[in-house]
Motif scaffolding. Structure first.
Motif, PDB file in Angstrom:
ATOM      1  N   THR A   1       0.627  -1.217  -0.247  1.00 43.14           N
ATOM      2  CA  THR A   1       0.124   0.215   0.088  1.00 43.14           C
ATOM      3  C   THR A   1       0.748   1.184   0.035  1.00 43.14           C
ATOM      4  OG1 THR A   1      -0.323  -0.247   2.425  1.00 43.14           O
ATOM      5  CG2 THR A   1      -1.863  -1.138   1.237  1.00 43.14           C
ATOM      6  N   TRP A   2       0.342   2.591   0.035  1.00 47.12           N
ATOM      7  CA  TRP A   2       0.618   3.886  -0.192  1.00 47.12           C
ATOM      8  C   TRP A   2       2.262   3.972   0.666  1.00 47.12           C
ATOM      9  CZ3 TRP A   2       1.497   6.558  -4.195  1.00 47.12           C
ATOM     10  CH2 TRP A   2       1.610   7.816  -4.202  1.00 47.12           C
ATOM     11  N   ASP A   3       1.968   3.743   2.001  1.00 54.51           N
ATOM     12  CA  ASP A   3       3.081   4.002   2.858  1.00 54.51           C
ATOM     13  C   ASP A   3       4.200   3.028   2.688  1.00 54.51           C
ATOM     14  OD1 ASP A   3       4.711   4.597   4.736  1.00 54.51           O
ATOM     15  OD2 ASP A   3       3.505   4.232   6.467  1.00 54.51           O
ATOM     16  N   ILE A   4       5.484   3.184   2.022  1.00 54.88           N
ATOM     17  CA  ILE A   4       6.186   2.114   1.852  1.00 54.88           C
ATOM     18  C   ILE A   4       7.119   1.931   3.012  1.00 54.88           C
ATOM     19  CG2 ILE A   4       6.133   2.425  -0.650  1.00 54.88           C
ATOM     20  CD1 ILE A   4       8.713   4.032  -0.689  1.00 54.88           C
ATOM     21  N   GLU A   5       7.121   2.587   4.159  1.00 51.75           N
ATOM     22  CA  GLU A   5       8.074   2.633   5.079  1.00 51.75           C
ATOM     23  C   GLU A   5       8.247   1.097   5.745  1.00 51.75           C
ATOM     24  OE1 GLU A   5      10.511   4.581   5.495  1.00 51.75           O
ATOM     25  OE2 GLU A   5       9.850   5.836   4.022  1.00 51.75           O
TER      26      GLU A   5
ATOM     27  N   ILE B   1      -4.497   2.531  -2.204  1.00 48.95           N
ATOM     28  CA  ILE B   1      -3.842   3.162  -3.087  1.00 48.95           C
ATOM     29  C   ILE B   1      -2.269   2.302  -3.245  1.00 48.95           C
ATOM     30  CG2 ILE B   1      -2.423   5.222  -4.137  1.00 48.95           C
ATOM     31  CD1 ILE B   1      -4.375   6.884  -2.481  1.00 48.95           C
ATOM     32  N   SER B   2      -1.955   1.792  -4.433  1.00 49.18           N
ATOM     33  CA  SER B   2      -0.842   1.107  -4.582  1.00 49.18           C
ATOM     34  C   SER B   2       0.533   1.821  -4.276  1.00 49.18           C
ATOM     35  CB  SER B   2      -0.663   0.251  -5.754  1.00 49.18           C
ATOM     36  OG  SER B   2       0.405  -0.252  -5.852  1.00 49.18           O
ATOM     37  N   GLY B   3       1.165   1.286  -3.425  1.00 48.19           N
ATOM     38  CA  GLY B   3       2.766   1.724  -3.388  1.00 48.19           C
ATOM     39  C   GLY B   3       3.626   1.160  -4.009  1.00 48.19           C
ATOM     40  N   ALA B   4       3.495   0.259  -5.220  1.00 48.35           N
ATOM     41  CA  ALA B   4       4.389  -0.563  -5.844  1.00 48.35           C
ATOM     42  C   ALA B   4       5.378   0.216  -6.693  1.00 48.35           C
ATOM     43  CB  ALA B   4       3.485  -1.542  -6.517  1.00 48.35           C
ATOM     44  N   ARG B   5       4.766   1.294  -7.534  1.00 45.96           N
ATOM     45  CA  ARG B   5       5.653   2.113  -8.163  1.00 45.96           C
ATOM     46  C   ARG B   5       6.669   2.880  -7.130  1.00 45.96           C
ATOM     47  NH1 ARG B   5       2.662   5.842 -12.331  1.00 45.96           N
ATOM     48  NH2 ARG B   5       4.674   6.061 -13.164  1.00 45.96           N
ATOM     49  N   ARG B   6       6.143   3.467  -6.273  1.00 48.06           N
ATOM     50  CA  ARG B   6       7.200   4.138  -5.461  1.00 48.06           C
ATOM     51  C   ARG B   6       8.120   3.416  -4.744  1.00 48.06           C
ATOM     52  NH1 ARG B   6       4.216   6.278  -0.535  1.00 48.06           N
ATOM     53  NH2 ARG B   6       5.404   8.090  -0.913  1.00 48.06           N
ATOM     54  N   LEU B   7       7.579   2.126  -4.161  1.00 43.14           N
ATOM     55  CA  LEU B   7       8.708   1.211  -3.529  1.00 43.14           C
ATOM     56  C   LEU B   7       9.532   0.506  -4.455  1.00 43.14           C
ATOM     57  CD1 LEU B   7       9.170  -0.211  -0.910  1.00 43.14           C
ATOM     58  CD2 LEU B   7       7.714  -1.986  -1.569  1.00 43.14           C
TER      59      LEU B   7
END
Ligand SMILES: [Fe+2]
Length: 186
Positions: A32-36, A62-68
């Motif tokens: 999910t969005w928070d990749i921490e 919200i996917s966090g895949a791209r930002r991760l």
């Protein structure tokens, strides 16, 4: 092999991380969005995030895949049939990703969304057969996900009954199920 469930408590959305101690690589499924939390877990496991996989286009988080993937210089992987404009590796039914002794085999399970993929988890030092399936928004606890969001309900249900459910029922009985939504899900 190591295996961890990371739940976003507010929504009950579950992401999974799987790694190989020998190679020091790991994979994140449906972040999910928070990749921490994923970065923290990789650090705790002394692992590098090598692959980030999205099971389908999510309507409920919200996917966090791209930002991760960007943050960790990992390979972003998405279903073959997904409609996106960004660059990513496409995964199709039967593909297998290897990380040392860990195998991640892709299963196409249309119905909830036509593109949706699941992952069969194989721990090769233990055996050739999968021991778990990351079912995302396909099989939930005592239910399946809605088939009427991305297409007509009957069309979606047909995909489930004709393709996805037979693939699921063909699995050995010992295969454990890890769904994309747990308690607290909206
Ligand atoms: Fe979904």
């Amino acid at each position: 092999m190591w295996f961890e469930t990371l739940v976003r408590e507010e929504t009950g959305c579950a992401a999974y991380m799987i790694g190989c101690q020998r190679t020091g690589d790991c994979m994140v499924f449906d972040p999910t969005w928070d990749i921490e939390p994923y970065k923290k877990m990789a650090k705790k496991k002394k692992s590098k995030i090598k692959y980030v996989i999205d099971s389908h286009s999510h309507a409920d988080h919200i996917s966090g895949a791209r930002r991760l993937a960007e943050a960790e210089s990992a390979e972003l992987m998405v279903p073959e049939l997904i409609e996106v404009e960004y660059e990513a590796t496409r995964l199709k039914h039967g593909d297998e990703i290897r990380m040392g002794g860990v195998g991640l085999r892709i299963v196409h399970v249309p119905g909830h969304r036509p593109e949706q993929i699941n992952v069969l988890v194989i721990d090769y030092p233990r055996g050739e057969e999968p021991w778990a399936m990351l079912t995302a928004d396909f099989v939930m606890v005592g239910d399946v996900a809605r088939p009427d969001l991305a297409q007509g309900g009957v069309e979606g249900a047909d995909m489930l009954y004709d393709t996805s459910i037979p693939r699921f029922l063909d699995l050995p009985e010992h295969v454990e199920v890890y769904p994309g939504h747990l308690a607290g899900s909206t």
